[in-house]
Each structure stands twice: as structure tokens, then as C-alpha cells.
Design an enzyme around this catalytic site. Structure first.
Site, short mmCIF file in Angstrom:
data_model
loop_
_atom_site.label_atom_id
_atom_site.label_comp_id
_atom_site.label_asym_id
_atom_site.label_seq_id
_atom_site.Cartn_x
_atom_site.Cartn_y
_atom_site.Cartn_z
N TRP A 75 0.81 -1.02 0.03
CA TRP A 75 -0.21 0.09 0.00
C TRP A 75 0.93 1.26 0.03
O TRP A 75 0.63 2.17 -0.72
CB TRP A 75 -1.09 0.04 1.16
CG TRP A 75 -2.16 -0.84 0.86
CD1 TRP A 75 -2.49 -2.11 1.62
CD2 TRP A 75 -3.10 -0.87 -0.13
NE1 TRP A 75 -3.72 -2.74 1.12
CE2 TRP A 75 -4.24 -1.97 0.03
CE3 TRP A 75 -3.08 0.03 -1.22
CZ2 TRP A 75 -5.14 -2.31 -0.90
CZ3 TRP A 75 -4.25 -0.02 -2.09
CH2 TRP A 75 -5.10 -1.52 -1.76
N ASP A 108 -1.60 6.33 6.32
CA ASP A 108 -2.68 5.58 5.93
C ASP A 108 -3.00 4.39 6.91
O ASP A 108 -2.12 3.35 6.98
CB ASP A 108 -2.33 5.01 4.58
CG ASP A 108 -3.33 4.10 3.98
OD1 ASP A 108 -4.70 3.65 4.57
OD2 ASP A 108 -3.08 3.55 2.94
N LYS A 167 -12.45 -1.63 6.47
CA LYS A 167 -11.67 -2.76 7.00
C LYS A 167 -12.24 -2.79 8.36
O LYS A 167 -12.34 -4.18 8.89
CB LYS A 167 -10.34 -2.17 7.00
CG LYS A 167 -9.64 -2.04 5.62
CD LYS A 167 -9.61 -2.86 4.71
CE LYS A 167 -9.45 -2.61 3.19
NZ LYS A 167 -8.32 -1.95 2.70
C1 PLP Z 1 -7.70 -1.25 1.61
C2 PLP Z 1 -6.79 -0.46 1.72
C3 PLP Z 1 -6.40 0.90 0.83
C4 PLP Z 1 -7.42 0.82 -0.59
O1 PLP Z 1 -8.82 1.35 -0.11
P1 PLP Z 1 -9.71 1.51 -1.29
O2 PLP Z 1 -10.97 1.92 -0.35
O3 PLP Z 1 -9.96 0.13 -1.80
O4 PLP Z 1 -9.52 2.67 -2.08
C5 PLP Z 1 -5.58 1.53 1.11
N1 PLP Z 1 -4.62 1.33 1.81
C6 PLP Z 1 -4.68 0.38 2.95
C7 PLP Z 1 -3.64 0.46 4.05
C8 PLP Z 1 -5.60 -0.59 2.63
O5 PLP Z 1 -5.77 -1.45 3.45
#
Ligand code: PLP
Length: 362
Positions: free
Chosen positions: A103, A169, A193
């Protein structure tokens, strides 16, 4: 409450607390006597405003978000934020990214379209790299505080001392543990998540970072615009905010090991992860390859020694009521995501299955 539902280890969209799903079902046709489903309400009406305000209040309370931070309910997901953050914060200048897995690597690639990106350090997907090359004149430093695919988590956020804000993030461990806000300039996470349905993205941003968006930044993604409109510049993802709000209420009431709220969730997450990693480490049949110091409490990738058994493993797990254990396609193997809503019993059932499968196939 015991559940007849299988345990769902999906990395996202992921399992939600069963009491929340039941409440959503009960309120589906008529929210609190309004005669409307939440999906049918004006986002500017008093009913939905009360839902959104309660959600923000509960979220702030759970995470002890300081006054100087704005909480934004946005859309676009984590990947959207990979562009939205540099459009708002980079001023077209320099951005340093620490790559700890898939990511953060994606974040660096997207930010390159808007800023001068330097990879400050790069790990091998199993560690947090040391010796970061940080520039004093960077607009911000980006890290992914929990790498969902690789299973690498920062258990302490980096303490930057060169006067440059940290962007995290935290999509896949938001609300699983407290956040040390003193170290953070901006935090973002997709809801799907650990928080609620897909479609909602949460952003926590220090007020002093607002107001420097690039001209090309769409108004709906300009943090200053969104903040000024209290996340109602355009129609927000109302149903997702509602469900997330119920998850926040559930989290505030949550009790475990004599604790309550976020502390209780964190303790249960520690216990769940400990149980699973111990079982993996004790076996010569399964393996997690992440450095002990940064193993994720949320996402646990593991491999069978004999990869030829992967399909059998997944089929038998499913038959045993353990869903979505397949690893990410770029990594292979298995991955158990054990977010807040996964009960201890789910991890106990998985550990029991791991031992049983090993006994029969090992
Ligand atoms: C799932 C995830 C994303 C992407 O999220 P989307 O909603 O699919 O754009 C970005 N960063 C992390 C750490 C993630 O777990």
C-alpha cells in the site's frame, strides 16, 4: 451472544459486529419512527444531521481526537486519498514516502503525479526499514501504519523531529488501538476494513494543514472546502456513515477483560493476534514471515509449507465455517484478517482448524 454465522476473515470489505447488523436490519424500513430508511433521508434534514453529528462525536471520543483536528467524512477510499493527500498537502513540492509494503508503494506511485516523491526507505515487506532519508523541506512524510497485504504494522508511530508533518494511511487498523496524535499531521482510512461499509473514507487533519490545495484539486476533494461544509459539501455516503456510527456506539460499549471501549477492543486484538501467531509459530507446518517487532494485529498472512495443499485448506476451512482466508494474489498463501468485529471465538476456531488440518495432512 452466540452466532450461527460462519467466521469471516476477509481483509475488506470485512466482518461487522453482529449486533450492528441486526440493528441495521431492524431500522431498515423506518428509522426511529421517521417513516424513512436512512438511505431515503435528505443529508441536510435534522434526522441525518443528528446521525452524522453523533457519529463524529463518538469517533472523536473513542480515539481521543484533539480539538485541533478536523474529522472529515469523505469518499474515494484509500486509493482516492493517495491522490487527494498530495493535491491538498504537497503544494507541488517534495514528499517523502517510507515503503513498508504494497500500500505504501502504491501511495508513492500515485503521489508522483502531483509531487516530487522520494522513497525515504524501502523494506522487503516483512520489516520496517531503518535509516530513513528525510528532507527538511518536504511537505510531508507518508507511511502506511498497517500494511494490509503484507501484515506489517507500526506498533509505535514514527516520531519525526525535523518539523515535517506525518501522514498515515491507517485504513486497516483504524479503531483497533489508540493513535498518538502528537505524531500525526493527517490520518486517513477507508471504512471497509474495521469501521463499516465501503464508500466512506475517514480523514483526520490538523487545521493548520488546510487551505493549500493545488488548483487542479476537485472541490469535493479539497479538505478546506469539505471541512467548511462539515462534510456536506456534496452528498456524503449517508448509509455508510450511519452504519459506521452504530459501530462507534458498539465500540464505546464494548467490554473485555475488565476494560471498556477502545482499550477493551485493543486488549482483545492483542489476545487474538497472540493466539494466532503462537499457533503458527509452534507449528512446523505453517509460517508467518514478518519480523516479530512489526507483526500486524489485524492482518496475519501465513503460508502452508506444502503449497500444493492450499486449495484443500481453503475448501476445508470454508466447510468448517471459516471464510475468506485466501491470501492476497500478490503474496499468495493465506491471510487471516482479525479486525475488531472478529470475536475471540473466531480465532479459537481458526487455531483449532489449523491444528486439525495439520494433524490430517502434516
Ligand atoms: C484497503 C486499503 C486501501 C485501499 O482502499 P480502497 O478503499 O480500495 O481505495 C488503501 N490502503 C490500505 C492500507 C488499505 O488497507
Amino acid at each position: 451472544m452466540t452466532s450461527a454465522r460462519p467466521f469471516n476473515f476477509s481483509a475488506g470489505p470485512a466482518t461487522l459486529p453482529e449486533p450492528v447488523l441486526r440493528q441495521v436490519a431492524a431500522e431498515m424500513l423506518d428509522w426511529h419512527g421517521s417513516g424513512m430508511s436512512v438511505m431515503e433521508m435528505s443529508h441536510r434534514g435534522k434526522e441525518f444531521i443528528s446521525i452524522a453529528e453523533a457519529a463524529e462525536r463518538d469517533l472523536r471520543e473513542l480515539l481521543s481526537v484533539p480539538e485541533g483536528f478536523r474529522v472529515l467524512f469523505m469518499q474515494g477510499g484509500g486509493l482516492g486519498e493517495n491522490a487527494i493527500v498530495p493535491m491538498n498537502l504537497s503544494r507541488g513540492g517534495k514528499v517523502d514516502v517510507v515503503v513498508t509494503g504494497s500500500w505504501s508503494r502504491k501511495s508513492a506511485a500515485e503521489a508522483r503525479r502531483y509531487a516530487n516523491v522520494q522513497i525515504a526507505a524501502e523494506g522487503n515487506g516483512r520489516e520496517i526499514p531503518r535509516d530513513w532519508r528525510l528532507r527538511d523541506d518536504a511537505a510531508y512524510v507518508h507511511v502506511c501504519s498497517n500494511e494490509t497485504i503484507d501484515g506489517v504494522e507500526f506498533h509505535d508511530l514514527p516520531h519525526l523531529t525535523h518539523g515535517v508533518p506525518l501522514v498515515i494511511d491507517c485504513s486497516s487498523h483504524l479503531l483497533s488501538r489508540p493513535i498518538d496524535w502528537s505524531r500525526v499531521g493527517l490520518a486517513f482510512g477507508g471504512a471497509q476494513k474495521n469501521i463499516g461499509p465501503a464508500g466512506l473514507t475517514l480523514v483526520f487533519v490538523r487545521e493548520e494543514l488546510l487551505g493549500h490545495a493545488l488548483d487542479i484539486c476537485p472541490s469535493a476533494f479539497n479538505y478546506a472546502t469539505v471541512a467548511a461544509a462539515h462534510s456536506m459539501f456534496n452528498t456524503p455516503p449517508t448509509f455508510a456513515i450511519y452504519v459506521a456510527g452504530l459501530v462507534f456506539q458498539w465500540a464505546r460499549q464494548f467490554e473485555y477483560a475488565g476494560k471498556r471501549g477502545l482499550a477493551a477492543l485493543e486488549q482483545r486484538n492483542i489476545d487474538k493476534a497472540g493466539l494466532l501467531y503462537s499457533a503458527l509459530d509452534a507449528s512446523g507446518f505453517y509460517e508467518n514471515r514478518v519480523d516479530l517487532a512489526c507483526r500486524s494485529r489485524m492482518n496475519v498472512p501465513f503460508f502452508l509449507q506444502d503449497e500444493a495443499l492450499n486449495e484443500t485448506f481453503l475448501a476445508e476451512a470454508k466447510a468448517a465455517g471459516l471464510l475468506q482466508l485466501k491470501g492476497h494474489k500478490t503474496v499468495g498463501g493465506m491471510r487471516a484478517s482479525i479486525y475488531n468485529a472478529m470475536p475471540l471465538e473466531g480465532v479459537q476456531a481458526l487455531v483449532g482448524f489449523l491444528k486439525d488440518f495439520e494433524a490430517r495432512h502434516g
